[in-house]
Design a protein around this motif. Structure first.
Motif, PDB file in Angstrom:
ATOM      1  N   LYS A 107      41.905  48.354  41.282  1.00 21.45           N
ATOM      2  CA  LYS A 107      41.381  47.083  41.805  1.00 21.45           C
ATOM      3  C   LYS A 107      41.093  46.098  40.700  1.00 21.45           C
ATOM      4  O   LYS A 107      41.401  44.881  40.969  1.00 21.45           O
ATOM      5  CB  LYS A 107      40.055  47.459  42.507  1.00 21.45           C
ATOM      6  N   MET A 108      40.782  46.471  39.365  1.00 21.18           N
ATOM      7  CA  MET A 108      40.781  45.326  38.428  1.00 21.18           C
ATOM      8  C   MET A 108      42.036  44.700  38.007  1.00 21.18           C
ATOM      9  O   MET A 108      42.257  43.935  37.728  1.00 21.18           O
ATOM     10  CB  MET A 108      40.106  46.097  37.112  1.00 21.18           C
ATOM     11  N   LYS A 109      42.970  45.843  38.188  1.00 18.62           N
ATOM     12  CA  LYS A 109      44.337  45.398  37.542  1.00 18.62           C
ATOM     13  C   LYS A 109      45.059  44.404  38.625  1.00 18.62           C
ATOM     14  O   LYS A 109      45.799  43.544  38.393  1.00 18.62           O
ATOM     15  CB  LYS A 109      45.250  46.632  37.503  1.00 18.62           C
ATOM     16  N   ARG A 110      44.549  44.516  39.935  1.00 14.24           N
ATOM     17  CA  ARG A 110      45.215  43.859  40.981  1.00 14.24           C
ATOM     18  C   ARG A 110      44.442  42.354  40.874  1.00 14.24           C
ATOM     19  O   ARG A 110      44.967  41.467  41.419  1.00 14.24           O
ATOM     20  CB  ARG A 110      45.121  44.472  42.516  1.00 14.24           C
ATOM     21  N   ASP A 111      43.153  42.557  40.496  1.00 13.06           N
ATOM     22  CA  ASP A 111      42.345  41.148  40.170  1.00 13.06           C
ATOM     23  C   ASP A 111      43.335  40.389  39.069  1.00 13.06           C
ATOM     24  O   ASP A 111      43.312  39.190  39.081  1.00 13.06           O
ATOM     25  CB  ASP A 111      41.084  41.291  39.797  1.00 13.06           C
ATOM     26  N   ASP A 112      43.625  41.213  38.179  1.00 12.38           N
ATOM     27  CA  ASP A 112      44.363  40.463  36.781  1.00 12.38           C
ATOM     28  C   ASP A 112      45.597  39.903  37.704  1.00 12.38           C
ATOM     29  O   ASP A 112      45.927  38.611  37.090  1.00 12.38           O
ATOM     30  CB  ASP A 112      44.769  41.562  35.785  1.00 12.38           C
TER      31      ASP A 112
END
Length: 248
Positions: A107-112
């Motif tokens: 999820k964090m990488k998708r936010d990036d």
């Protein structure tokens, strides 16, 4: 030149998208399968507990040596279930939970990725706006200058997010490999510890079963049968005596 730069950045974005999607898919599958493995191990422990109880109940009805051998086996087998419980808890903590945590990481990488794509889209939009302004108003330096300024800001923002994306790609790949090594090493270690203990326990249980003296128990059993038969014979004699006395 700027168009080509945008295309190169898009390739980097797709690289991270593919990496994140691949991890999301396979780590999710691994997490589900490992979790099912742990649940089945826990159910095996529960069935083994039932087996221990039944062996103890049966042992209480048997001859001394067989009773002792069965109860000793049950004690050893019960001890093994304590090790199996520890195996279940360790697998949950060291294997399932770290894999489950990748849901948050993804999820964090998708936010990036989302932030990067937003910056890229803004830059592309400003570039298109500048090109149209130059075509429609080639002599209006004020409007062109404003468009160039907006493009410069968008380009700087996109460059910043691109650097962050490059760092994210590297750190994501390194962390993924490190985590895979750690998770599978923990799995192997936990299983080796359990099976090492299981071998010790089963060896002791086997030896105790082999120590059961069938000849001695056979003598006890024979004595019991003779004693029971004698009691029956005595009862029959008492009944015959009672009948005789009644007739007299």
């Amino acid at each position: 030149m700027l168009r080509r730069s945008l295309e190169n950045r898009d390739a980097q974005t797709r690289q991270l998208q593919d990496a994140v999607t691949n991890v999301e898919k396979h780590f999710g599958e691994l997490c589900q399968i490992f979790a099912a493995y742990v649940r089945k191990t826990a159910r095996l422990r529960d069935k083994a507990d039932l087996l221990v109880n039944e062996i103890n109940v049966y042992a209480s009805t048997e001859t001394p040596k067989l009773k002792q051998g069965l109860k000793t086996f049950a004690d050893e087998f019960s001890k093994l279930q304590d090790y199996r419980q520890a195996e279940v808890e360790r697998l949950e903590a060291k294997v399932v939970e770290p894999l489950k945590a990748y849901g948050t990481i993804v999820k964090m990488k998708r936010d990036d990725l989302k932030a990067t794509l937003t910056a890229r889209n803004r830059e592309a939009k400003q570039l298109t706006q500048l090109e149209r302004t130059r075509q429609r108003n080639p002599s209006d330096r004020h409007v062109i200058s404003q468009a160039e300024t907006e493009l410069q800001r968008a380009t700087m923002d996109a460059a910043r997010t691109t650097r962050h994306l490059e760092e994210t790609i590297d750190s994501f790949e390194k962390q993924k490999i490190k985590d895979i090594k750690t998770i599978f090493s923990e799995f192997i270690t936990i299983e080796m510890l359990f099976h090492g203990k299981a071998l010790e326990v089963y060896t002791a249980a086997y030896q105790n079963i082999q120590k059961i003296d069938e000849e001695e128990d056979l003598e006890v059993s024979t004595c019991r049968l003779r004693k029971d038969q004698q009691i029956e014979d005595d009862d029959e004699e008492d009944e015959d005596l009672d009948v005789t006395e009644e007739e007299n």
